[in-house]
Scaffold this motif. Structure first.
Motif, PDB file in Angstrom:
ATOM      1  N   ALA A 105       0.638  -1.159   0.353  1.00 13.92           N
ATOM      2  CA  ALA A 105       0.064  -0.345   0.183  1.00 13.92           C
ATOM      3  C   ALA A 105       0.581   1.266  -0.084  1.00 13.92           C
ATOM      4  CB  ALA A 105      -1.278  -0.125   1.441  1.00 13.92           C
ATOM      5  N   LEU A 106       1.651   0.706   0.969  1.00 13.66           N
ATOM      6  CA  LEU A 106       3.126   2.724   0.388  1.00 13.66           C
ATOM      7  C   LEU A 106       3.386   2.858  -0.974  1.00 13.66           C
ATOM      8  CD1 LEU A 106       4.137   4.559   2.984  1.00 13.66           C
ATOM      9  CD2 LEU A 106       5.700   3.055   3.247  1.00 13.66           C
ATOM     10  N   PRO A 107       3.970   2.440  -1.802  1.00 12.71           N
ATOM     11  CA  PRO A 107       4.218   2.284  -3.302  1.00 12.71           C
ATOM     12  C   PRO A 107       3.571   3.226  -3.725  1.00 12.71           C
ATOM     13  CG  PRO A 107       5.208   0.228  -2.774  1.00 12.71           C
ATOM     14  CD  PRO A 107       3.949   0.437  -1.543  1.00 12.71           C
ATOM     15  N   PRO A 108       3.003   2.833  -4.418  1.00 14.41           N
ATOM     16  CA  PRO A 108       1.017   3.903  -5.265  1.00 14.41           C
ATOM     17  C   PRO A 108       1.068   5.394  -4.494  1.00 14.41           C
ATOM     18  CG  PRO A 108       0.150   2.137  -4.035  1.00 14.41           C
ATOM     19  CD  PRO A 108       1.864   1.472  -4.022  1.00 14.41           C
ATOM     20  N   VAL A 109       1.308   5.736  -3.422  1.00 13.33           N
ATOM     21  CA  VAL A 109       1.418   6.813  -2.691  1.00 13.33           C
ATOM     22  C   VAL A 109       2.651   7.415  -2.853  1.00 13.33           C
ATOM     23  CG1 VAL A 109       0.630   8.249  -0.516  1.00 13.33           C
ATOM     24  CG2 VAL A 109      -0.970   5.775  -0.806  1.00 13.33           C
ATOM     25  N   LEU A 110       3.676   6.784  -1.850  1.00 19.28           N
ATOM     26  CA  LEU A 110       4.948   7.484  -2.794  1.00 19.28           C
ATOM     27  C   LEU A 110       5.441   8.023  -3.409  1.00 19.28           C
ATOM     28  CD1 LEU A 110       7.134   5.947   0.321  1.00 19.28           C
ATOM     29  CD2 LEU A 110       5.760   7.907   0.227  1.00 19.28           C
ATOM     30  N   ASN A 111       5.219   6.731  -4.895  1.00 17.55           N
ATOM     31  CA  ASN A 111       5.447   7.376  -6.319  1.00 17.55           C
ATOM     32  C   ASN A 111       4.715   8.400  -6.803  1.00 17.55           C
ATOM     33  OD1 ASN A 111       7.393   4.365  -5.923  1.00 17.55           O
ATOM     34  ND2 ASN A 111       6.159   3.150  -7.007  1.00 17.55           N
ATOM     35  N   GLY A 112       3.442   8.540  -6.206  1.00 18.30           N
ATOM     36  CA  GLY A 112       2.806   9.856  -6.622  1.00 18.30           C
ATOM     37  C   GLY A 112       1.703   9.250  -8.028  1.00 18.30           C
ATOM     38  N   GLU A 113       1.965   7.915  -7.278  1.00 18.89           N
ATOM     39  CA  GLU A 113       0.972   7.403  -8.680  1.00 18.89           C
ATOM     40  C   GLU A 113      -0.766   7.211  -7.706  1.00 18.89           C
ATOM     41  OE1 GLU A 113       1.438   3.071 -10.027  1.00 18.89           O
ATOM     42  OE2 GLU A 113       2.711   3.383  -8.594  1.00 18.89           O
ATOM     43  N   MET A 114      -0.934   8.148  -7.025  1.00 19.09           N
ATOM     44  CA  MET A 114      -2.232   8.618  -5.929  1.00 19.09           C
ATOM     45  C   MET A 114      -1.692   9.097  -5.320  1.00 19.09           C
ATOM     46  SD  MET A 114      -4.154   6.328  -2.969  1.00 19.09           S
ATOM     47  CE  MET A 114      -3.706   4.664  -4.111  1.00 19.09           C
ATOM     48  N   HIS A 115      -2.797  10.360  -5.404  1.00 17.84           N
ATOM     49  CA  HIS A 115      -2.589  11.942  -5.135  1.00 17.84           C
ATOM     50  C   HIS A 115      -3.126  12.037  -3.502  1.00 17.84           C
ATOM     51  CE1 HIS A 115      -0.035  12.572  -8.712  1.00 17.84           C
ATOM     52  NE2 HIS A 115      -1.558  12.679  -9.406  1.00 17.84           N
ATOM     53  N   PHE A 116      -2.607  12.311  -3.165  1.00 13.75           N
ATOM     54  CA  PHE A 116      -3.812  13.147  -1.561  1.00 13.75           C
ATOM     55  C   PHE A 116      -3.427  15.236  -2.010  1.00 13.75           C
ATOM     56  CE2 PHE A 116      -2.379   9.067   2.118  1.00 13.75           C
ATOM     57  CZ  PHE A 116      -2.300   8.659   1.088  1.00 13.75           C
ATOM     58  N   TYR A 117      -4.395  15.216  -1.315  1.00 16.50           N
ATOM     59  CA  TYR A 117      -4.668  16.815  -1.376  1.00 16.50           C
ATOM     60  C   TYR A 117      -5.624  17.022   0.223  1.00 16.50           C
ATOM     61  CZ  TYR A 117      -4.314  16.489  -6.144  1.00 16.50           C
ATOM     62  OH  TYR A 117      -4.113  16.036  -7.368  1.00 16.50           O
TER      63      TYR A 117
END
Length: 895
Positions: A386-398
């Motif tokens: 679950a960590l890679p997609p967020v750290l890689n910027g594939e999924m974006h947090f605002y």
């Protein structure tokens, strides 16, 4: 359509919501368009709408309505969560009011009551969301305990168990003594409290000679030698099975190898050594209670200590204790403190501030660390995926700041306690066929086959199996939400999961980033190999205008339905969004809703004004053509701003862009530029070309506003032109060209034209000249805005605009850029009164200037103050001197 003189939300909102439902305008089916999907964060099934829901669902509705208008196949899936702890507590309370205790019922009887409660209260919040204008596809409404979702949960449990990720074990958990269930770490809320630190005497056992050496801190009284232990929980001493010291602690070396006596309990316990104990904290002596503290439990395992559980499940003292049996834990604390003091076993008591964990579901209940046999999910594997997609910027947090919050939690992940001692929920699919022997299966029939195989007993019958009594943590169903809504667990690869998943945006609060957001990402990656949403928008917490969190106890949380009744849904939605930047807390003030209602009235009145104009076949004059061209360019600019704001999830900023465009540009300037003149008390007609453009602008503005204010925009869109049954603004695409360089230049020119008009209006105001009085305007030396003279003359009520070499002596002047303008006022003003006014201004400025000069003449100030501060004071001096000189020049000209 006839438009009423005043806007009444009650006449509009219910009518159009029913129209949208009747025409299935919220409905979505897979087709060839680009999908836009949002899954609702499911509110508790027995809950009612609060201000947090209002904010969250307003934002979701804005996003989904905008997606529809962009031509996307928008699908907003609603649903509710069964909320195990909260719902069971409400059912238990209702039963108690009827004189029925939960455990007087069978599980089946209790569940019958729970389903009745759910059926009665479960739809309330979803109906309230309709009042807000939520454009959910209601035909898709789901419930975490409906058939599809329940099947999905059981399948996933069995699958994860068979993969080796789920296990059952005796471990220290957070225990809610009121709900009588285990909680996960994320369901514990820590509060800082003013407490006490109790220093207790643990006497050394047996006859002993203590050699006093340097560094030792030895306590002794007439009863003998003793060690001092500081604790905030003296009621747990009945469970003490050791005292621990740090082997490197010089002050406690004398205790090594000895035994001490637990005060009051009179049980001998060993002194053990472990570097876990902090030398500098307290006395350096730690009481070890393995059954009632996570860290003590760890020490107990390392040092093979006895475990004595002195608490019952409800927080009363158990029979394992030799004292205070049956007493509530907090009453026991009060009593044991008295008894320790009476027995001379209390060294001292100090005030102490510490953090106490409370149940997230029962906020008045302090949790109790407790050893319990529970089901756990190993989390390291899920953290890793679950960590890679967020750290890689594939999924974006605002906003982006929550990426670190997410990362820190996943990098320090703990196993998840997934079992709850509740009846309302998904029952754990584990079946026992012998003492501590069990199988895990989706159905009882499958379990029986497995049990026969594992036991080697082909004669086992269904009656020999006993299903686990516990239910799963509610979040164990919620983590599957984006997948299970489209039946992706039971029916992988189906048309809907392939089309709608991954979803587009998730709108939620940062307080459930661990409970829900992270776990949904884990489940999506595990079962579909894809993260469940492309973007996560974190809202802030809605607080009152004093910054306090809203709560019933403070009485500062308004009822959203009452607000809608008072201000209309559009007014409340706008009020919420005027102060809702992503991730930042919202300071809500009811006056914002009033501002929203006033904006509704502004839109309504502007529409009535335009629709009330008479239209002629005459050609558009130059001023109207320029006004139309300018408004066209300004709308293009604003739309580009709007797109940029939405792309960056600055949803509140996007609203302000449209708000200002309508209020400041369209209403305050454009409509005034093109408004037909009144001659001899009669309104003149407007030309067809300008009128058509004005209606077109109005329609564009309604489309821009629609995601924020769906009801009034639908009402006016329908009234703008003749529409067919079933048509709606929400399906009317908003497509505008990007602004060109020529558009930007035109807007910049008109901004300066507006300054010329404002300059004339300022002169009128300063000289008390009535707006109806026609004035002349002189451009001194040059007029860069001559092309816009028609607009300037109309907006400023001028009889002529001329270029002169020098202005009239009586003229009031102002600058726009490098151009100087003057308004000859002549005998329109009272010269003596004007001179008095200017002399008073000079007197005020001279007083101010004297203070500035005094400060600048102070050598210490000039030498020691920051350069910027000194520069500012010098600027004040220069500005004041310049203003005084200008006023004196004006007085001389008048004389």
């Amino acid at each position: 359509m006839e438009i009423a003189s005043k806007y009444d939300p009650k006449e509009v909102e219910g009518k159009w919501y029913q129209y949208w439902l009747d025409n299935k305008l919220f409905s979505s089916k897979p087709d060839g368009r680009e999908p836009y999907t949002i899954v609702i964060p499911p509110p508790n099934v027995t809950g009612v709408l609060h201000m947090g829901h209002m904010l969250n669902n307003t934002i979701q509705d804005i996003l989904v309505r905008r997606a529809r208008m962009e031509g996307k196949n928008a699908c907003w899936v609603p649903g509710t969560d069964h909320a195990s702890i909260a719902t069971e507590a409400k059912v238990v309370k209702k039963l108690a009011a009827d004189g029925i205790k939960k455990h007087d019922l069978t599980r089946e009887q209790f569940l019958k009551h729970a389903w009745e409660w759910t059926d009665e209260h479960g739809g309330i919040i979803l109906k309230q969301l309709r009042r807000l204008g939520a454009s959910c596809d209601w035909d898709r409404t789901a419930f975490t305990m409906d058939e599809k979702r329940s099947e999905s949960v059981i399948k996933v449990f069995v699958d994860l168990y068979r993969k080796g990720y789920i296990y059952r074990g005796l471990r220290m958990v957070n225990w809610d003594p009121k709900a009588l269930t285990a909680l996960s770490d994320e369901e514990v809320v820590y509060r800082e409290e003013q407490s006490h630190l109790y220093y207790l005497k643990y006497y050394v056992a047996g006859d002993c000679a203590v050699e006093e050496t340097e560094g030792n801190v030895i306590h002794k009284d007439e009863k003998g030698y003793y060690a001092v232990v500081a604790t905030t929980r003296p009621e747990t001493i009945m469970g003490d099975t050791a005292m621990c010291i740090n082997p490197k602690d010089p002050k406690n070396q004398w205790l090594k190898g000895r035994k001490v006596i637990v005060p009051l309990v009179n049980r001998e316990i060993p002194v053990i050594e472990d570097r876990y104990v902090e030398i500098e904290f307290g006395t350096g002596c730690l009481k070890v209670t393995p059954a009632h503290d996570k860290n003590d439990n760890m020490l107990g395992k390392v040092h093979n200590l006895e475990t004595i559980d002195i608490f019952n499940a409800d927080g009363t003292i158990s029979n394992e204790s030799t004292m205070y049996v049956g007493m509530d834990r907090f009453e026991c604390r009060k009593q044991i403190v008295k008894d320790l003091e009476a027995a001379g076993l209390m060294e001292k008591v100090e005030d102490y501030t510490n953090k106490v964990g409370y149940s997230e579901r029962n906020p008045d209940t302090a949790i109790e660390p407790r050893l319990s046999l529970q089901w756990f999910l190993k989390m390291q594997h899920f953290a890793d995926i679950a960590l890679p997609p967020v750290l890689n910027g594939e999924m974006h947090f605002y906003p982006q700041k929550y990426v670190n919050t997410y990362k820190n939690w996943l990098e320090n992940i703990q196993d998840w306690c997934i079992s709850r001692q509740l009846w309302w929920g998904h029952r754990i699919p584990a079946y026992y066929y012998a003492e501590e022997k069990y199988v895990v299966a989706e159905t009882a029939e499958e379990a029986l086959e497995l049990a026969r195989k594992e036991s080697g007993n082909a004669n086992l019958q269904m009656a020999d199996l006993k299903q686990d009594e516990d239910a799963l943590d509610t979040w164990f169903s919620s983590w599957l939400w984006p997948v299970s809504l489209f039946d992706g667990i039971n029916n992988p690869g189906n048309e809907e999961i392939n089309y709608y998943y991954p979803t587009s945006d998730l709108v939620t609060g940062p307080d459930i980033i661990f409970f829900w957001v992270a776990r949904m990402i884990m489940a999506g990656e595990e079962y579909l190999g894809k993260f469940p949403f492309k973007n996560v928008y974190f809202t802030g917490i809605v607080r009152d205008k004093l910054g306090r969190k809203m709560s019933k106890s403070l009485g500062n949380s308004p009822d959203p339905i009452d607000l809608i009744e008072k201000y209309g849904a559009d007014g409340v939605r706008m009020g919420m969004m005027l102060s809702a930047p992503a991730g930042n807390d919202i300071l809500f003030d009811e006056s914002l809703c009033e501002q929203g209602r006033n904006f509704n009235n502004k839109i309504w009145n502007a529409f009535r004004l335009v629709k009330g104009w008479q239209v002629s076949d005459a050609a558009a004059d130059n001023g109207n053509k320029q006004a139309v061209a300018w408004m066209e360019a300004r709308i293009k600019q604003a739309n580009a701003e709007l797109q940029d704001h939405f792309a960056k999830y600055r949803i509140s900023d996007a609203l302000m862009t449209v708000y200002k465009l309508f209020w400041d540009e369209f209403s305050s300037w454009y409509l005034e530029m093109v408004k037909p003149a009144y001659i001899d008390g009669q309104a003149q007609p407007i030309d067809q070309e300008t009128y058509a453009a004005t209606l077109r602008f109005f329609e564009i503005l309604l489309k821009m506003l629609h995601p924020y204010m769906p009801f009034i925009t639908e009402e006016l869109w329908q009234a703008l032109y003749e529409r067919k049954e079933g048509e709606s603004i929400m399906r009317d695409n908003l497509k505008l060209e990007a602004p060109t360089a020529a558009d930007d230049q035109l807007v910049a020119d008109v901004e300066q034209v507006k300054q010329v008009v404002s300059g004339v209006r300022m002169v009128r105001n300063q000289k008390n000249i009535a707006p109806k009085e026609k004035l002349s305007l002189q451009a001194v030396g040059q007029n860069h805005f001559e092309a816009y003279n028609d607009i300037i003359a109309k907006m400023a009520n001028l009889q002529d605009i001329t270029v002169v070499e020098s202005k009239d002596a009586s003229a009031a002047a102002f600058m726009v850029g490098t151009d100087e303008f003057a308004v000859p006022v002549g005998d329109m003003i009272d010269v003596e009164e004007e001179i008095k006014k200017m002399e008073a201004q000079i007197a005020h400025l001279e007083g101010f200037l004297a203070g500035v000069k005094k400060k600048l003449s102070n050598e210490r100030f000039v030498a020691n103050a920051p350069e910027a501060v000194v520069a500012l004071e010098r600027k004040k001096q220069a500005d004041s001197e310049e203003k005084i000189a200008a006023l004196r020049e004006s007085i001389a000209a008048l004389k």
